[in-house]
Design a protein around this motif. Structure first.
Motif, PDB file in Angstrom:
ATOM      1  N   CYS A 265       0.847  -1.205   0.000  1.00 62.04           N
ATOM      2  CA  CYS A 265       0.000   0.000   0.000  1.00 62.04           C
ATOM      3  C   CYS A 265       0.877   1.248   0.000  1.00 62.04           C
ATOM      4  CB  CYS A 265      -0.918   0.018   1.226  1.00 62.04           C
ATOM      5  SG  CYS A 265      -2.245  -1.192   1.161  1.00 62.04           S
ATOM      6  N   ASP A 266       1.940   1.239   0.804  1.00 66.96           N
ATOM      7  CA  ASP A 266       2.861   2.377   0.835  1.00 66.96           C
ATOM      8  C   ASP A 266       3.530   2.574  -0.519  1.00 66.96           C
ATOM      9  OD1 ASP A 266       2.273   2.729   3.490  1.00 66.96           O
ATOM     10  OD2 ASP A 266       4.028   1.628   4.209  1.00 66.96           O
ATOM     11  N   SER A 267       3.888   1.466  -1.145  1.00 66.61           N
ATOM     12  CA  SER A 267       4.480   1.538  -2.481  1.00 66.61           C
ATOM     13  C   SER A 267       3.483   2.191  -3.445  1.00 66.61           C
ATOM     14  CB  SER A 267       4.855   0.127  -2.957  1.00 66.61           C
ATOM     15  OG  SER A 267       5.205   0.138  -4.317  1.00 66.61           O
ATOM     16  N   ALA A 268       2.215   1.788  -3.346  1.00 67.91           N
ATOM     17  CA  ALA A 268       1.180   2.364  -4.206  1.00 67.91           C
ATOM     18  C   ALA A 268       1.037   3.871  -3.957  1.00 67.91           C
ATOM     19  CB  ALA A 268      -0.148   1.656  -3.978  1.00 67.91           C
ATOM     20  N   ILE A 269       0.979   4.258  -2.694  1.00 66.11           N
ATOM     21  CA  ILE A 269       0.821   5.675  -2.342  1.00 66.11           C
ATOM     22  C   ILE A 269       1.983   6.492  -2.908  1.00 66.11           C
ATOM     23  CG2 ILE A 269       0.851   7.332  -0.417  1.00 66.11           C
ATOM     24  CD1 ILE A 269      -0.560   5.033   1.249  1.00 66.11           C
ATOM     25  N   ASN A 270       3.194   6.013  -2.692  1.00 65.99           N
ATOM     26  CA  ASN A 270       4.373   6.747  -3.166  1.00 65.99           C
ATOM     27  C   ASN A 270       4.453   6.774  -4.689  1.00 65.99           C
ATOM     28  OD1 ASN A 270       6.417   7.728  -0.940  1.00 65.99           O
ATOM     29  ND2 ASN A 270       5.378   5.924  -0.149  1.00 65.99           N
ATOM     30  N   ASN A 271       4.013   5.701  -5.315  1.00 65.16           N
ATOM     31  CA  ASN A 271       4.060   5.674  -6.778  1.00 65.16           C
ATOM     32  C   ASN A 271       2.966   6.522  -7.410  1.00 65.16           C
ATOM     33  OD1 ASN A 271       6.258   3.955  -8.174  1.00 65.16           O
ATOM     34  ND2 ASN A 271       5.804   2.869  -6.278  1.00 65.16           N
ATOM     35  N   ILE A 272       1.842   6.683  -6.726  1.00 68.43           N
ATOM     36  CA  ILE A 272       0.810   7.592  -7.239  1.00 68.43           C
ATOM     37  C   ILE A 272       1.412   8.996  -7.360  1.00 68.43           C
ATOM     38  CG2 ILE A 272      -1.317   8.822  -6.613  1.00 68.43           C
ATOM     39  CD1 ILE A 272      -2.426   6.117  -5.600  1.00 68.43           C
ATOM     40  N   HIS A 273       2.134   9.419  -6.315  1.00 70.53           N
ATOM     41  CA  HIS A 273       2.826  10.707  -6.369  1.00 70.53           C
ATOM     42  C   HIS A 273       3.738  10.793  -7.593  1.00 70.53           C
ATOM     43  CE1 HIS A 273       2.275  13.011  -2.578  1.00 70.53           C
ATOM     44  NE2 HIS A 273       1.729  11.889  -2.213  1.00 70.53           N
ATOM     45  N   ARG A 274       4.521   9.751  -7.790  1.00 71.34           N
ATOM     46  CA  ARG A 274       5.486   9.762  -8.893  1.00 71.34           C
ATOM     47  C   ARG A 274       4.787   9.811 -10.248  1.00 71.34           C
ATOM     48  NH1 ARG A 274       9.085   4.973  -6.080  1.00 71.34           N
ATOM     49  NH2 ARG A 274       9.975   6.305  -4.465  1.00 71.34           N
ATOM     50  N   PHE A 275       3.767   8.956 -10.417  1.00 74.48           N
ATOM     51  CA  PHE A 275       3.082   8.878 -11.711  1.00 74.48           C
ATOM     52  C   PHE A 275       2.379  10.195 -12.044  1.00 74.48           C
ATOM     53  CE2 PHE A 275       2.570   4.048 -10.816  1.00 74.48           C
ATOM     54  CZ  PHE A 275       3.813   3.787 -11.387  1.00 74.48           C
ATOM     55  N   ILE A 276       1.960  10.935 -11.033  1.00 74.04           N
ATOM     56  CA  ILE A 276       1.315  12.228 -11.263  1.00 74.04           C
ATOM     57  C   ILE A 276       2.366  13.316 -11.496  1.00 74.04           C
ATOM     58  CG2 ILE A 276      -0.087  14.060 -10.204  1.00 74.04           C
ATOM     59  CD1 ILE A 276      -1.809  11.705 -10.906  1.00 74.04           C
ATOM     60  N   ASN A 277       3.321  13.431 -10.566  1.00 77.90           N
ATOM     61  CA  ASN A 277       4.306  14.509 -10.645  1.00 77.90           C
ATOM     62  C   ASN A 277       5.122  14.482 -11.928  1.00 77.90           C
ATOM     63  OD1 ASN A 277       3.511  15.403  -8.169  1.00 77.90           O
ATOM     64  ND2 ASN A 277       5.206  14.504  -7.043  1.00 77.90           N
ATOM     65  N   ILE A 278       5.476  13.296 -12.339  1.00 74.54           N
ATOM     66  CA  ILE A 278       6.348  13.166 -13.504  1.00 74.54           C
ATOM     67  C   ILE A 278       5.667  13.699 -14.770  1.00 74.54           C
ATOM     68  CG2 ILE A 278       5.685  10.824 -14.244  1.00 74.54           C
ATOM     69  CD1 ILE A 278       8.738  10.309 -14.542  1.00 74.54           C
ATOM     70  N   GLN A 279       4.341  13.765 -14.749  1.00 74.52           N
ATOM     71  CA  GLN A 279       3.632  14.223 -15.947  1.00 74.52           C
ATOM     72  C   GLN A 279       3.641  15.737 -16.129  1.00 74.52           C
ATOM     73  OE1 GLN A 279       0.048  12.122 -17.286  1.00 74.52           O
ATOM     74  NE2 GLN A 279       0.071  11.135 -15.290  1.00 74.52           N
ATOM     75  N   TYR A 280       3.903  16.477 -15.039  1.00 74.43           N
ATOM     76  CA  TYR A 280       3.865  17.930 -15.194  1.00 74.43           C
ATOM     77  C   TYR A 280       5.132  18.642 -14.733  1.00 74.43           C
ATOM     78  CZ  TYR A 280       2.637  18.290 -10.221  1.00 74.43           C
ATOM     79  OH  TYR A 280       2.641  18.207  -8.857  1.00 74.43           O
ATOM     80  N   GLU A 281       5.969  17.974 -13.924  1.00 71.54           N
ATOM     81  CA  GLU A 281       7.191  18.623 -13.450  1.00 71.54           C
ATOM     82  C   GLU A 281       8.229  18.669 -14.577  1.00 71.54           C
ATOM     83  OE1 GLU A 281       7.827  20.132 -10.697  1.00 71.54           O
ATOM     84  OE2 GLU A 281       6.365  19.416  -9.221  1.00 71.54           O
ATOM     85  N   GLU A 282       9.203  19.536 -14.364  1.00 73.72           N
ATOM     86  CA  GLU A 282      10.298  19.639 -15.321  1.00 73.72           C
ATOM     87  C   GLU A 282      11.114  18.347 -15.297  1.00 73.72           C
ATOM     88  OE1 GLU A 282      14.030  22.558 -15.562  1.00 73.72           O
ATOM     89  OE2 GLU A 282      12.148  23.594 -15.055  1.00 73.72           O
ATOM     90  N   GLN A 283      11.551  17.919 -16.468  1.00 73.19           N
ATOM     91  CA  GLN A 283      12.367  16.692 -16.556  1.00 73.19           C
ATOM     92  C   GLN A 283      13.838  17.008 -16.349  1.00 73.19           C
ATOM     93  OE1 GLN A 283      11.420  13.842 -19.817  1.00 73.19           O
ATOM     94  NE2 GLN A 283      10.077  15.476 -20.525  1.00 73.19           N
ATOM     95  N   PRO A 284      14.630  16.102 -15.803  1.00 73.87           N
ATOM     96  CA  PRO A 284      14.147  14.859 -15.202  1.00 73.87           C
ATOM     97  C   PRO A 284      13.673  15.072 -13.774  1.00 73.87           C
ATOM     98  CG  PRO A 284      16.541  14.949 -15.077  1.00 73.87           C
ATOM     99  CD  PRO A 284      16.090  16.228 -15.733  1.00 73.87           C
ATOM    100  N   LEU A 285      12.506  14.540 -13.474  1.00 77.21           N
ATOM    101  CA  LEU A 285      11.995  14.602 -12.107  1.00 77.21           C
ATOM    102  C   LEU A 285      12.893  13.733 -11.228  1.00 77.21           C
ATOM    103  CD1 LEU A 285       9.573  15.305 -10.116  1.00 77.21           C
ATOM    104  CD2 LEU A 285       8.708  13.041 -10.686  1.00 77.21           C
ATOM    105  N   VAL A 286      13.328  14.294 -10.109  1.00 77.74           N
ATOM    106  CA  VAL A 286      14.127  13.497  -9.190  1.00 77.74           C
ATOM    107  C   VAL A 286      13.182  12.712  -8.283  1.00 77.74           C
ATOM    108  CG1 VAL A 286      15.842  13.522  -7.345  1.00 77.74           C
ATOM    109  CG2 VAL A 286      16.028  15.153  -9.241  1.00 77.74           C
ATOM    110  N   ILE A 287      13.274  11.391  -8.378  1.00 77.53           N
ATOM    111  CA  ILE A 287      12.408  10.508  -7.590  1.00 77.53           C
ATOM    112  C   ILE A 287      12.943  10.425  -6.165  1.00 77.53           C
ATOM    113  CG2 ILE A 287      11.626   8.114  -7.319  1.00 77.53           C
ATOM    114  CD1 ILE A 287      10.350   9.278  -9.731  1.00 77.53           C
TER     115      ILE A 287
END
Ligand code: NI
Length: 112
Positions: free
Chosen positions: A6-28
């Motif tokens: 569940c924690d992996s899912a929560i953290n990855n939701i952040h990543r999958f969303i942020n990466i779509q609008y933040e400047e590249q490369p997004l630092v994970i």
């Protein structure tokens, strides 16, 4: 373990969303997995609640991923030490991690 997923899912939701609008490369950003499991108090909660959370989070992830435009799959992120990976890699890595835990900790344990 299900709590950890569940924690992996929560953290990855952040990543999958942020990466779509933040400047590249997004630092994970990595997260402290043990602290998350402990502070979410999964051990003290009924298993069915955690199962429902797991299902709900992953339904949300399916929804996010099915709406990512194809061109964004090649957006890059920095997963640490200047290692650049694509969104596509990130998605596969999320699934691989889930599979790893399910195979090793749920299936093996039950069949032993
Ligand atoms: Ni893990």
């Amino acid at each position: 373990m299900l709590g950890h997923l569940c924690d992996s899912a929560i953290n990855n939701i952040h990543r999958f969303i942020n990466i779509q609008y933040e400047e590249q490369p997004l630092v994970i950003q990595s997260y402290n997995q043990d602290q998350w499991v402990k502070l979410q108090n999964y051990q003290e909660r009924p298993l069915d609640e955690i199962c429902n959370l797991f299902i709900a989070l992953n339904k949300q992830i399916i929804n996010i991923l099915s709406n990512i435009p194809k061109e964004k799959l090649s957006y890059v992120c920095d997963i640490g030490n200047n290692q650049l990976k694509t969104v596509e890699w990130l998605i596969k890595d999320y699934l691989k991690h889930m599979e790893h835990h399910i195979n090793n900790q749920i299936l093996m344990k039950n069949y032993a």
